[in-house]
Design an enzyme around this catalytic site. Structure first.
Site, PDB file in Angstrom:
ATOM      1  N   ASP A 201       0.836  -1.202   0.000  1.00 15.01           N
ATOM      2  CA  ASP A 201       0.000   0.000   0.000  1.00 15.01           C
ATOM      3  C   ASP A 201       0.876   1.259   0.000  1.00 15.01           C
ATOM      4  O   ASP A 201       1.963   1.268   0.579  1.00 15.01           O
ATOM      5  CB  ASP A 201      -0.864  -0.047   1.276  1.00 15.01           C
ATOM      6  CG  ASP A 201      -1.889   1.072   1.320  1.00 15.01           C
ATOM      7  OD1 ASP A 201      -2.596   1.270   0.320  1.00 15.01           O
ATOM      8  OD2 ASP A 201      -1.994   1.730   2.374  1.00 15.01           O
ATOM      9  N   GLU A 230       1.461  -0.452  -4.996  1.00 12.77           N
ATOM     10  CA  GLU A 230       0.476   0.563  -5.359  1.00 12.77           C
ATOM     11  C   GLU A 230       1.245   1.841  -5.691  1.00 12.77           C
ATOM     12  O   GLU A 230       1.692   2.554  -4.798  1.00 12.77           O
ATOM     13  CB  GLU A 230      -0.496   0.838  -4.206  1.00 12.77           C
ATOM     14  CG  GLU A 230      -1.574   1.842  -4.628  1.00 12.77           C
ATOM     15  CD  GLU A 230      -2.223   2.594  -3.466  1.00 12.77           C
ATOM     16  OE1 GLU A 230      -3.301   3.156  -3.677  1.00 12.77           O
ATOM     17  OE2 GLU A 230      -1.656   2.626  -2.350  1.00 12.77           O
ATOM     18  N   ASP A 297     -10.252   2.198  -5.172  1.00 11.11           N
ATOM     19  CA  ASP A 297      -9.876   3.613  -5.104  1.00 11.11           C
ATOM     20  C   ASP A 297     -10.326   4.426  -6.316  1.00 11.11           C
ATOM     21  O   ASP A 297      -9.976   5.606  -6.422  1.00 11.11           O
ATOM     22  CB  ASP A 297      -8.351   3.750  -4.973  1.00 11.11           C
ATOM     23  CG  ASP A 297      -7.874   3.385  -3.576  1.00 11.11           C
ATOM     24  OD1 ASP A 297      -8.620   3.660  -2.612  1.00 11.11           O
ATOM     25  OD2 ASP A 297      -6.781   2.822  -3.448  1.00 11.11           O
TER      26      ASP A 297
END
Lengths: 449, 449
Positions: A201, A230, A297
């Site tokens: 992340d 990410e 997202d």
């Protein structure tokens, strides 16, 4: 142990990923539901819980296997207080609300039995405000053994936190104890639960050398485990730095949105854009990146395409003909809609799963074609034609060549084929010279000479 | 010498930048024009030359000084074969077509005399195909002393090149001789010509530790020199890595486009987005980043706003009220239009420069207000109000507070002011409670209690 020169695991380029937001996929055990659970299917708010859990994923492995999926990416599953769980409170405990560690062990076992891989979400930039180390550090500061595990600031809220969110205090990665703690988490789930990799992340917020340490730690435990980052910007620095196998391909996603959904680009512009990124990344990274049309997202691709199914399916066809590991965001395959977060995190509408579902049936075929066609997974990349809203994407591989021809426009288009003879997969007809495609349609071709 | 802990130069937060694409700004000396120069003002093609040069910039320093500009960023000026000059052929020679090293020396001297800074474009990822080292290396490979300065590949064109462009062979930064050569360029122009910093091209393609070496080299020569990175994604990893003072703020630019030009976001969404980035970057980096509405790599903002002057001016007002170093892309101040490259690189229309020009006159006032108002340069950042298409941006500073109130919508809006009393700068009127703003308008307020 030095691990430079490690190549990304070969299985990634053969993978078809499926991303699950655990609270919203399937409720397999109502006994572990959190209090105040909302009725399945109600529009989600930032704080609603729906009771989805790992037992639910287990129950649906048949469904996923039938769809052709062979890799799962789960957003965070460790103990936390929000529904998205990016606010970890215990890195060594799967949230009991999701079924706890037992359910994860079961899930990994069942997935592996089906030759399905599973990667978890590694949230190592910050924890939750409820993490016991943070609570102790905040209460006792210098007296706390964790006083130096966070970064105290004069400004509100008094400590460094992710993008200014007080609920997400950031770890002090300059403290070697913090690094060792987080690396022990990395190791634990790889060693004890045999997960197949980590999705990291907010990589862009982490110190680059720490990301590299995570990478090396993963590869030391299992060189076949996948380290996916990410990264919203270009992946190039991370590949140069040898810190990731691949990135969530949001750069490609932007191009797909401009061409297929918003239709603000024509095909030559789109191809130029894609080619630029393709040539900017090392080849190993292109083949080991996670290509996507949606995630928790972003607004759903179908919604960005104004609900136009044909536009969405063209983008899916492109994704499944493109190198890398294509991913399906749960529910996309049955036309689940949704705008910005939290709307893109709706409950999976299980009643929509029907063999003749107009999206599901096409995606199923695209997945199978990819699984069965080595050139679509391992082949090189060329764009022999791009004009108006039509293009040809080619995947040459060891003397074979598979092509995707598509027309993303409202008018019939005539595509110029490269020299040679081709067989259209749908009709079985032989073609050379040109190919006529109706509006919003695609077809696959194979070179026969 | 160790230079960690160095802060970005303080002058950056007081700077108003002006970006110049030298071939298109002003032709100060026709004697040095390249052959085949096109008539000034003709639509540019990818290969056209118009004869702009450094003598032209010198001639226009009065104009820039009057506009309130106090820092210049020039796209590449070293010997090259294209009009953009990202294909360097000699890093130690200003292109004779631009006036050569003599003109640069003059330009820096004149700029400094006016307390104007000047930064150059450092293109250190690749050179041009015509660079003598590359030509020798390609011709003689192992026999060449530069054989190991590039990265040879089996695939076309036979060497590693930027984003697959054969005209831009990439340096092999693993070779310490290459690094030393490039760092000698970094030092040379700082030491010998006293430039005030470097804008580093394509930072995301460079090895991160090399970027850091460039940073340290710059700071060792002159801690007051500025190291600005072209970073399209998040700047966070570069700040964590302490490799840049600031970034060209393309992330902010995206938000400005969505809110002011395309109008696909409302004010709360825009403010959330801006706040998220603001809180993601270290404060020193926020204040040392280069904020922009346009560059040679993006369509002109006015064009993205459909030619709507009022939308463009609202974005300019926001930029000049926002922390960082705001930049004017040459010609934007007189409403120069232009789509994607090369159209965004048109010749400066000097006939448009009139004191009552409806854009130039407003921008001139915004620049002056910023130069005269310390809170707009040094203050903190708050967004006390955001609703519909209206917002309040506040810059508190040492007990003072300056606010920008704006309405980017088609209807009159009523904005809620924070508690206290304010003076509207335009009218001099005192206000409290609420403020009515007509469609597409802005005003500045000062807190008086």
């Amino acid at each position: 142990m030095e691990v430079t020169g490690v190549q990304p695991p070969a299985w990634v380029q053969d993978a078809v990923f499926y991303q699950i937001f655990p609270d919203r996929f399937c409720n397999g055990d109502q006994a572990n539901d959190p209090p105040g659970v909302r009725p399945w299917g109600e529009p989600p708010t930032p704080t609603s819980f729906f009771g989805g859990d790992l037992w639910g994923i287990l129950k649906k492995l048949d469904y996923l296997e039938n769809l052709g999926v062979n890799a799962l990416y789960l957003t965070p599953i460790f103990l936390a207080s929000t529904n998205h769980r990016y606010d970890t409170e215990d890195y060594f405990q799967v949230d009991p609300v999701l079924g706890g560690n037992t359910a994860l062990r079961e899930l990994v076992r069942e997935a592996h039995r089906r030759k399905m891989r599973i990667i978890l979400d590694g949230v190592f930039n910050h924890c939750g405000r409820g993490h016991p180390f943070f609570r102790d550090a905040q209460a006792r500061r210098r007296q706390s053994p964790y006083g130096d595990w966070f970064m105290w600031e004069e400004e509100e809220p008094g400590y460094s936190c992710w993008a200014g969110c007080p609920g997400l205090p950031e770890w002090n990665h300059d403290n070697p104890q913090v690094r060792e703690y987080l690396l022990s988490v990395v190791r634990y789930w790889l060693e004890e639960y045999e997960i197949d990799g980590w999705r990291l992340d907010t990589v862009e917020y982490l110190p680059p050398d720490f990301v590299r340490e995570v990478y090396r730690t993963v590869k030391t435990v299992n060189p076949e485990a996948y380290v996916l980052g990410e990264v919203m910007g270009l992946g190039t620095p991370w590949f140069r730095h040898r810190a990731l196998d691949g990135v969530m391909h949001y750069r490609l996603w932007e191009g797909l949105v401009h061409f297929f959904a918003e239709e603000v680009w024509d095909a030559p512009r789109f191809v130029r854009y894609v080619w630029h990124i393709w040539r900017s990344y090392p080849m190993w990274a292109n083949f080991a990146s996670y290509t996507l049309l949606g995630s928790h997202d972003k607004p759903r691709f179908l919604t960005l395409a104004g609900g136009e199914r044909r536009k969405f399916l063209l983008a899916v066809a492109f994704l499944f003909a493109f190198p890398g590991a294509p991913a399906i965001y749960y529910g996309d395959e049955v036309g689940l809609a949704g705008g910005d977060d939290p709307d893109c995190r709706r409950c999976f509408p299980w009643e929509e799963v029907q063999p003749d579902h107009p999206i599901l049936s096409v995606i199923g075929k695209l997945v199978r074609r990819r699984r069965e066609t080595e050139s679509l997974r391992r082949g090189g990349l060329k764009f022999p034609f791009a004009q108006g809203r039509a293009l040809l994407l080619s995947r040459p591989f060891l003397g074979t060549e598979t092509l995707l021809a598509l027309n993303a426009g409202t008018k019939e288009e005539v595509l110029m084929l490269p020299s040679g003879r081709f067989r259209e997969e749908q009709s079985g007809e032989f073609l050379s010279g040109t190919l006529r495609l109706p509006p919003y349609s695609f077809t696959f071709l194979k070179r026969v000479s």
